[in-house]
Design an enzyme around this catalytic site. Structure first.
Site, mmCIF file in Angstrom:
data_model
loop_
_atom_site.group_PDB
_atom_site.id
_atom_site.type_symbol
_atom_site.label_atom_id
_atom_site.label_comp_id
_atom_site.label_asym_id
_atom_site.label_seq_id
_atom_site.Cartn_x
_atom_site.Cartn_y
_atom_site.Cartn_z
ATOM 1 N N LEU A 131 0.792 -1.235 0.000
ATOM 2 C CA LEU A 131 0.000 0.000 0.000
ATOM 3 C C LEU A 131 0.827 1.289 0.000
ATOM 4 O O LEU A 131 1.635 1.520 0.884
ATOM 5 C CB LEU A 131 -0.874 -0.005 1.255
ATOM 6 C CG LEU A 131 -1.625 1.302 1.567
ATOM 7 C CD1 LEU A 131 -2.696 1.560 0.548
ATOM 8 C CD2 LEU A 131 -2.178 1.257 2.971
ATOM 9 N N ASP A 132 0.601 2.143 -0.968
ATOM 10 C CA ASP A 132 1.222 3.476 -1.021
ATOM 11 C C ASP A 132 2.743 3.433 -1.097
ATOM 12 O O ASP A 132 3.409 4.446 -0.882
ATOM 13 C CB ASP A 132 0.812 4.334 0.194
ATOM 14 C CG ASP A 132 -0.615 4.827 0.089
ATOM 15 O OD1 ASP A 132 -1.230 4.639 -0.973
ATOM 16 O OD2 ASP A 132 -1.113 5.410 1.066
#
Lengths: 278, 278, 278, 278
Positions: free
Chosen positions: C221-222
């Site tokens: 994530l991210d």
């Protein structure tokens, strides 16, 4: 006759500006600049006023204290340049910039001395005829190092301590002695990187900007109130060394800007935030 | 109860802030934000105050006028969003940005209509359900064109006219009808280029930044008070078309920023300069 | 006859540029632009070439593959605009900007549809005559939501999925289906903030810049490869809502810039970093 | 063994990169970085290549000249740091920055001397142990002044002359002697201002940004090829003196950046434009 600065902070209530300007008017003082801010989250009032006229400081302070009540913090910062000592290590960029700006009177400060835990910067500092103190910092001997620092600092009547890439963590006890009077500069990234070799990490992550943050030092490392932040663009052709060079350029700009603001009494603390009247 | 804005300007003299805040205090109004500036070159005083409380507008205005004297300009801008008409030509970037920001209530304005001297933007404008008027501008027939413009504008109760890449020079008589109420955006370069095909000239000159300026329109073309300026970097790989695309991006940002400031009553005129309280 | 792009990546070795340009010369193709980069940490070679001339694609590819060996990735990206679907939620700013840029052909893409987990943006999207699909996302039903997403996406022959403030975490399995073809935009801060209500946290920390990062989405994530980052200045007068508005402005700029680069085949992946030829 | 730079420029034709890389391959030289650009308006080809390996310079140059023909300009810039002399007047900011960067080896140059038409900067320059020459410039005696300059310059084997706020116009004959080897920095505004006291004019015009331009000096004053430009924001609270201070900050940054690019052989001239490979 000089322009004087009057800085006031207190809990907000109706009529504060009227009360303050009433005192100044009664003293025949002329307001030539004025900035106020009420912080909505704390309901705290901040005001920086520039005054022309002959100020009878004790009398005006007493009248203002009466008008504003016990909780108010009211200051006429001295007219003299701020007296500062710089702590450094081996990196030259911020120290060199401060030496030049000091030499030409750009920062409203008197640089009393540079103290470093390496000899590297002695030639630079002494070429500007500023005292240089070498205080080595042996591994694991923070207490002894800070004792030596304090001893040297005791020889200077300083107001602010500037960490110009000092690269060492100061103990809470040390920080407490200079509460709200230590200013640090450090590199900043999107995202942030924890741990060693930050430019190597930034390189591996492929960041597109490199930033710097100037802040007041509190007991909580690197978490003190932010004064100035800025970034510059970088790209995939930059090596970790190039990223560091860009980092140095932005650190130098950001620290100079922060010191100018603080030394012109334009910065208020509001919890862990700063109010800047620039 | 809403936050109201009070804007004051007048020749500077001692005691102005005290007098104004005294009137507000007497009305039991609470100042929640306040910005002042005394322009040193004209000795003119500017103040923007945010007030909480029930304002009896005629009474407060009358008290302030009495306190400040005949030369003072005192305004409570209406609470309603500003009513604006946009003049455009064929370029879509600024118009499209305004349509989107208007749709989502970001600019404190009501977009009454778009008028253009080409049909190009009709589909865009009408997809946002905003009236679109096509008023052609034949070569050499400025008077007829402006007459037609005025006739159409007469159908709208507008406060501001926004030139979103309108690309035509308005006559002094036309400008005079909307004095200080016409806002224009144009490209800006270092150095400046006179004459036609500016992006081609900028290309040939090898500029490294492209800028934009939002300003009030005065009789003196492109010389009115500047509200916002900004630039973006370009390089030798940019064709004149690429430079124009960069120019459009910065124009769009600068115009939106300028309109936000003006429509929130944050902009004062001071001779040919603007005072911005942002 | 069009300008074609040729993108090559392979392990670096002596003579690569000579070999590639030799093939092009043998085909009487004219190189009008060329950018190379050898990543020093991976010793990987990247090249983007703009070619004028009639390209016999299979023959040139075959010759290049022979010249460069099995490890080389060689592509003539199709001339057609990229086919994309946008995933959104309730925030309009990035979606609106993409709709306008798409309408005027600024991004080298065809926007096939917008899918959102709220109905909020339907009027905006449909005013641009782009299909809008509402696929609700019940709490705790990610699998069902992603199944519905995939079913809708199956109706479109898409190349890229753009998360324009989609605000939901996609499962690794979903991401895997569109490996290196999902682009996300998110706010970024100095320092970074973990957890909910980031603008409130940024406000409490008193940050002086607000940033945005556009990146490829990976299972982590991210943490995917960064394409574009930028920041804008903010100050103590900004409320959390003001910070969010500034955040939206910079997100919109950064996403548009990232998509332009990707859709013009100017972005290579190199581990977790991007190489940008702009 | 060092990395060497090879810079080539010539009229564009098919097969140039192939021919050049063929020569390098034949010499068993390894290309570790390469940038090319074909200027579309002049059809001129520019290439900067970084090479690893033992270069037999005369042999490689001869082979390349044979391969590329008589019109080609082919250079292996010497490995040594560039030898420069700085011309200054009374302003310290750019000179001080160059002295610091030179001291720490950041600019790939050897600062041979500073020459100024005032004594003001002597203490600064001499504290860095750099020779300082005072050559007064009487009103109306440009020829005599330039003769004295040339005499002093004759004592130094210089490659570049850097005008660090020299503030005097050099004669075309003087410029001709150092064609494409004089670099100047000057303030830049949107819009431009002609004539004396530019910061006063900028103040009266209420500009919102202050810029700086570094460029090569040609006979046509301030119109030479631009190397770097940048701006910083200012506002209505800035006096003409504040604007000048901001101008100095941006001039210092822009000049340092331009010198770094030039001294690393990253700048080509193309008519009145520059091609930068950074």
């Amino acid at each position: 006759m000089h322009t004087r600065i009057l800085n006031v902070e207190c809990p907000d209530r109706r009529g504060l500006v009227h009360a303050i300007t009433g005192v100044l008017l009664g003293e025949s003082l002329n307001v030539v600049g004025n900035q106020e801010f009420v912080d909505p989250s704390t309901r705290r009032f901040f005001m920086r006023t520039e005054i022309d006229g002959e100020v009878d400081e004790p009398r005006v302070l007493s009248k203002l204290q009466t008008a504003l009540g016990a909780g108010a913090i009211i200051r006429f910062p001295p007219l003299a340049a701020k007296r500062i000592v710089v702590l450094a290590s081996k990196e030259h960029h911020c120290v060199a910039d401060l030496l030049v700006r000091h030499m030409f009177g750009e920062l409203n400060c008197t640089l009393l001395a540079v103290i470093a835990n390496h000899e590297t910067l002695r030639p630079l500092v002494e070429s500007f005829r500023i005292p240089f103190h070498y205080i080595p910092a042996a591994e694991g001997a923070r207490e002894a190092h800070e004792d030596a620092l304090l001893k040297t600092l005791a020889g200077y009547d300083l107001e602010y301590l500037v960490l110009a890439k000092y690269m060492r963590i100061l103990s809470p006890a040390f920080v407490q002695r200079f509460a709200h009077r230590i200013i640090n500069i450090h590199h900043s990234f999107l995202p942030a990187f924890i741990g060693a070799r930050p430019y190597q990490q930034a390189y591996e992550r492929g960041v597109k900007v490199i930033g710097a943050t100037a802040h007041f030092v509190t007991a909580d490392l690197d978490q003190g109130p932010i004064i100035v932040q800025q970034v510059i663009p970088v790209d995939h052709t930059h090596s970790p060394q190039d990223l560091a060079a860009s980092g140095h350029d932005v650190e130098q700009m950001v620290l100079a800007r922060a010191l100018k603001l603080v030394f012109e009494d334009r910065v208020f603390l509001c919890g862990n935030r700063t109010i800047l009247f620039d």
